[in-house]
Scaffold this active site. Structure first.
Site, mmCIF file in Angstrom:
data_model
loop_
_atom_site.group_PDB
_atom_site.id
_atom_site.type_symbol
_atom_site.label_atom_id
_atom_site.label_comp_id
_atom_site.label_asym_id
_atom_site.label_seq_id
_atom_site.Cartn_x
_atom_site.Cartn_y
_atom_site.Cartn_z
ATOM 1 N N HIS A 238 -4.662 -3.631 6.160
ATOM 2 C CA HIS A 238 -4.517 -3.896 4.723
ATOM 3 C C HIS A 238 -5.886 -4.333 4.205
ATOM 4 O O HIS A 238 -6.180 -5.514 4.054
ATOM 5 C CB HIS A 238 -3.464 -4.974 4.455
ATOM 6 C CG HIS A 238 -3.441 -5.365 3.010
ATOM 7 N ND1 HIS A 238 -2.989 -4.533 2.014
ATOM 8 C CD2 HIS A 238 -3.867 -6.489 2.377
ATOM 9 C CE1 HIS A 238 -3.121 -5.129 0.844
ATOM 10 N NE2 HIS A 238 -3.655 -6.315 1.037
ATOM 11 N N ASP B 24 0.837 -1.206 0.000
ATOM 12 C CA ASP B 24 0.000 0.000 0.000
ATOM 13 C C ASP B 24 0.870 1.252 0.000
ATOM 14 O O ASP B 24 0.570 2.237 -0.668
ATOM 15 C CB ASP B 24 -0.920 -0.036 1.226
ATOM 16 C CG ASP B 24 -1.639 -1.378 1.327
ATOM 17 O OD1 ASP B 24 -2.383 -1.699 0.396
ATOM 18 O OD2 ASP B 24 -1.399 -2.115 2.302
HETATM 19 P P1 NAX Z 1 -2.118 -18.291 -3.961
HETATM 20 O O1 NAX Z 1 -3.507 -18.854 -3.777
HETATM 21 O O2 NAX Z 1 -1.495 -18.293 -5.298
HETATM 22 O O3 NAX Z 1 -1.126 -19.075 -2.973
HETATM 23 C C1 NAX Z 1 -1.436 -19.336 -1.653
HETATM 24 C C2 NAX Z 1 -0.738 -20.631 -1.290
HETATM 25 O O4 NAX Z 1 -0.930 -20.829 0.105
HETATM 26 C C3 NAX Z 1 -1.306 -21.843 -2.011
HETATM 27 O O5 NAX Z 1 -0.275 -22.529 -2.697
HETATM 28 C C4 NAX Z 1 -1.882 -22.692 -0.882
HETATM 29 O O6 NAX Z 1 -1.734 -24.093 -1.114
HETATM 30 C C5 NAX Z 1 -1.037 -22.219 0.295
HETATM 31 N N1 NAX Z 1 -1.630 -22.485 1.596
HETATM 32 C C6 NAX Z 1 -2.938 -22.506 1.941
HETATM 33 N N2 NAX Z 1 -3.070 -22.856 3.227
HETATM 34 C C7 NAX Z 1 -1.817 -23.034 3.716
HETATM 35 C C8 NAX Z 1 -1.295 -23.410 4.969
HETATM 36 N N3 NAX Z 1 -2.108 -23.706 5.995
HETATM 37 N N4 NAX Z 1 0.045 -23.507 5.106
HETATM 38 C C9 NAX Z 1 0.875 -23.252 4.074
HETATM 39 N N5 NAX Z 1 0.425 -22.910 2.846
HETATM 40 C C10 NAX Z 1 -0.892 -22.795 2.684
HETATM 41 O O7 NAX Z 1 -2.178 -16.851 -3.310
HETATM 42 P P2 NAX Z 1 -1.145 -15.630 -3.487
HETATM 43 O O8 NAX Z 1 -1.587 -14.819 -4.630
HETATM 44 O O9 NAX Z 1 0.237 -16.138 -3.437
HETATM 45 O O10 NAX Z 1 -1.517 -14.786 -2.172
HETATM 46 C C11 NAX Z 1 -1.172 -15.257 -0.890
HETATM 47 C C12 NAX Z 1 -1.839 -14.411 0.176
HETATM 48 O O11 NAX Z 1 -1.370 -13.074 0.103
HETATM 49 C C13 NAX Z 1 -3.363 -14.337 0.066
HETATM 50 O O12 NAX Z 1 -3.925 -14.482 1.343
HETATM 51 C C14 NAX Z 1 -3.592 -12.910 -0.424
HETATM 52 O O13 NAX Z 1 -4.857 -12.424 -0.061
HETATM 53 C C15 NAX Z 1 -2.479 -12.195 0.276
HETATM 54 N N6 NAX Z 1 -2.105 -10.870 -0.228
HETATM 55 C C16 NAX Z 1 -1.711 -9.960 0.677
HETATM 56 C C17 NAX Z 1 -1.274 -8.701 0.321
HETATM 57 C C18 NAX Z 1 -0.852 -7.715 1.345
HETATM 58 O O14 NAX Z 1 -0.515 -6.585 0.981
HETATM 59 N N7 NAX Z 1 -0.816 -8.043 2.631
HETATM 60 C C19 NAX Z 1 -1.270 -8.282 -1.100
HETATM 61 C C20 NAX Z 1 -1.319 -9.405 -2.068
HETATM 62 C C21 NAX Z 1 -2.166 -10.591 -1.646
HETATM 63 O O15 NAX Z 1 -3.482 -10.330 -1.981
#
Ligand code: NAX
Length: 325
Positions: free
Chosen positions: A185, A157
């Site tokens: 966020h 952000d």
């Molecule tokens: P993806 O869905 O591509 O990847 C997430 C991964 O996490 C998947 O491979 C899944 O198998 C794994 N996962 C799920 N549960 C798990 C657990 N208990 N232990 C370990 N791994 C686990 O998502 P991606 O685009 O990489 O985003 C990841 C996270 O970042 C999401 O929650 C998203 O909302 C968040 N974000 C946060 C941002 C921020 O500024 N704080 C911005 C970007 C993003 O939206």
């Protein structure tokens, strides 16, 4: 060569991790003289994809990658790590309310918080997986790792705000400083232009167009994630990864004089935020590695309205997960 820095990445088969991991391994983050050991955490259904990521890492032959390991058990993945990047979480499904997402993801961070007790004494934990502020709160409350070692990501952000201000003012992004992002966020965050500077001068003086700042900049930053999803069909990944690495590095070096970083850290009551909430503040990292919230910034009544709204949102998120804290 120095001892390796051990870095845990959760959600290692996901799209943000795909942009994080190769930069960590290549020396682009900690330097070309600093070996890195990567420790991946994933859930069993994603292990096959993670195998492919590890094959690609081998194929890069990075001299700085001293080793890597993968596990579906947080206790293994966090063992002895110096940096833990908690990126993995369940994505928000179609029609899912924010409160539902919090309830679905909360338990993940209970287990990971406990498992972080296995980390090195100097561990720093960054939570990226959403809702990241409240997930961070859950993880730290379930861990013996001191609260000040946990933070959640507001850096994307901050970077978005800097980028938009630089374009509007027609200056390089390096001229934009002192951007705070208050609160959560979420689309109620308040990216603070009133205290921001361009080439050392107040943004309000350089840009002058208060209506643009209030009615375009603020909502555009708040809704940037949704705009990227609309255009790309999936959520921000490379920019989120870049911000996560900026965040990790910023906590390992002193913040330049007069500047601050945007990060969500545990409130000690600054600016009237409930002690204990993980809230986006302007933060300075000191030479000894500790950090402090920058105090004494002023907020106009309009800005205070935004601030109070996002504070209320975070209180409500906390109340949804009280049983996990
Ligand atoms: P993806 O869905 O591509 O990847 C997430 C991964 O996490 C998947 O491979 C899944 O198998 C794994 N996962 C799920 N549960 C798990 C657990 N208990 N232990 C370990 N791994 C686990 O998502 P991606 O685009 O990489 O985003 C990841 C996270 O970042 C999401 O929650 C998203 O909302 C968040 N974000 C946060 C941002 C921020 O500024 N704080 C911005 C970007 C993003 O939206």
């Amino acid at each position: 060569m120095a001892d390796p820095i051990r870095v845990a990445v959760t959600g290692a088969a996901g799209q943000i991790a795909y942009s994080v991991i190769f930069r960590l391994a290549s020396g682009a983050v900690f330097g070309r003289e600093q070996p890195v050991h990567l420790s991946f955490l994933e859930i069993p259904p994603a292990m096959k994809v993670l195998e492919a990521v590890m094959m690609e890492l081998e194929d890069c032959a990075f001299p700085t990658l001293s080793g890597m390991s993968a596990s579906d058990q947080p206790e293994n993945a966090f063992d002895g790590v110096n940096v833990a990047m908690l990126i993995g979480s369940r994505p928000r499904g179609a029609g899912m309310e924010r409160a539902e997402l919090i309830r679905v993801n909360g338990p993940i961070f209970v287990g990971q918080g406990k498992a972080l007790n296995r980390a090195a004494a100097d561990v720093r934990v960054l939570v990226v997986g959403n809702p990241c502020n409240t997930n961070c709160l859950i993880a730290q409350r379930n861990s013996d790792v001191p609260n000040e070692r946990f933070s959640a990501m507001m850096r994307l952000d901050q970077n978005r705000t800097k980028g938009m201000l630089a374009i509007k003012a027609g200056v390089p992004v390096s001229a934009v400083t002192n951007v705070a992002v208050w609160g959560n966020h979420s689309n109620n965050q308040y990216p603070d232009f009133e205290n921001a500077r361009i080439a050392g001068r107040p943004v309000t003086e350089v840009i002058g167009d208060e209506a643009w700042l209030r009615d375009r900049l603020v909502p555009d930053v708040q809704n940037r994630g949704a705009a990227v999803i609309k255009a790309r069909g999936s959520s921000s990944a490379a920019s989120a990864a870049s911000a996560a690495l900026d965040h990790v590095l910023s906590f390992r070096q002193p913040t330049p004089d007069g500047e601050w970083i945007a990060a969500a850290v545990t409130s000690a009551g600054q600016y009237g935020v409930d002690p204990g909430l993980v809230f986006g503040f302007p933060v300075r990292v000191k030479a000894d590695g500790s950090w402090e919230v920058v105090e004494g910034l002023s907020l106009s009544p309009w800005a205070r309205g935004k601030f109070d709204k996002v504070l209320e949102e975070l209180r409500q998120e906390r109340d949804v997960v009280t049983d996990l804290l």
